[in-house]
Design an enzyme around this catalytic site. Structure first.
Site, short mmCIF file in Angstrom:
data_model
loop_
_atom_site.label_atom_id
_atom_site.label_comp_id
_atom_site.label_asym_id
_atom_site.label_seq_id
_atom_site.Cartn_x
_atom_site.Cartn_y
_atom_site.Cartn_z
N CYS A 167 0.83 -1.20 0.00
CA CYS A 167 0.00 0.00 0.00
C CYS A 167 0.87 1.26 0.00
CB CYS A 167 -1.00 -0.02 1.15
SG CYS A 167 -2.32 1.22 0.96
N HIS A 177 -3.73 -5.08 0.51
CA HIS A 177 -3.23 -5.44 1.84
C HIS A 177 -3.27 -6.95 2.08
CE1 HIS A 177 -2.68 -1.51 3.87
NE2 HIS A 177 -3.54 -1.11 2.94
N GLU A 225 -1.57 -8.60 4.22
CA GLU A 225 -1.44 -8.90 5.65
C GLU A 225 -2.79 -8.97 6.33
OE1 GLU A 225 -2.06 -4.52 5.86
OE2 GLU A 225 -1.13 -5.92 4.43
#
Length: 240
Positions: free
Chosen positions: A113, A215, A217
């Site tokens: 990001c 994202h 994660e």
């Protein structure tokens, strides 16, 4: 031996109910867990001075740059527009120095990001401060209030690119941003885009720098295929 990967931290710059003015440096646990589950040993870098970046990079085998605030427009030659929202030039300058130090040391970099954006700026690229105003985007690139682990938009990858090899030609990702790459930085190429033309992943010509706008994660626990993005950083390090 596990590869050591430095994670550049974010830091609080406003009082909040939990910490008041006891400001902290921090990293969301998803980044740490993504590296651990990929066989790496994470090391969190507190915000430092740009002149210390090479010393930080000397201690690790690779670098992970995370999400957060928008990048300060003056660093890529723009004046801020009304929609720019919060920026943090101290973080920007330190992370740009980390990118340059990692490149000089020949150590791989993964950006996520904001991490993709700061890599681009460090390599003389520019950003859209707001994709809705400056790029005429009609799609929804901030999925809130939809839960963060749920993929909500498609991306299409470039055949043969690192992301195409890992995840295929076209797949769903989550999205939380209003800034994005405009002009690509030196030796960078776009390797994935959203249907409305926003750059969703990049890689360098030497394959040592790679980044995504979404994202992973936040997704890999529910969608394990996204752990491959962290594993790619580990694999590139292990191949050196």
């Amino acid at each position: 031996m596990k590869p050591k990967i430095g994670i550049a931290s974010n830091h609080l710059i406003h009082p909040n109910p939990r910490f008041d003015t006891n400001y902290i440096d921090y990293v969301q646990i998803g980044y740490v867990d993504g590296l651990r589950q990929s066989g790496a040993q994470p090391f969190i870098f507190p915000l430092g001075a740009p002149e210390d970046a090479a010393d930080y990079i000397d201690t690790v085998d690779g670098l992970l740059l995370t999400g957060g605030q928008g990048v300060t427009p003056i660093l890529y030659g723009d004046e801020p527009i009304q929609q720019v929202e919060e920026t943090d030039i101290y973080r920007d300058q330190f992370e740009i120095a980390l990118v340059k130090a990692a490149i000089a040391a020949g150590k791989p970099i993964l950006g996520i990001c904001r991490g993709e954006q700061i890599i681009n700026v460090a390599l003389n690229g520019t950003l859209y401060q707001d994709i809705y105003v400056q790029a005429g985007v009609n799609g929804k690139h901030n999925q809130l209030p939809t839960s963060w682990e749920i993929p909500t938009q498609h991306v299409t990858t470039t055949t043969g690119s690192w992301l195409n090899t890992l995840l295929g030609d076209r797949f769903l990702v989550n999205t939380f941003h209003h800034q994005a790459i405009h002009e690509l930085g030196d030796n960078l190429q776009a390797v994935a885009k959203s249907d409305d033309g926003i750059v969703e992943a990049i890689e360098s010509t030497d394959k040592q720098i790679f980044a995504v706008q979404f994202h992973p994660e936040m997704m890999f626990e529910a969608h394990p295929e996204f752990l491959k993005i962290f594993q790619h950083l580990v694999d590139v390090i292990n191949q050196k």
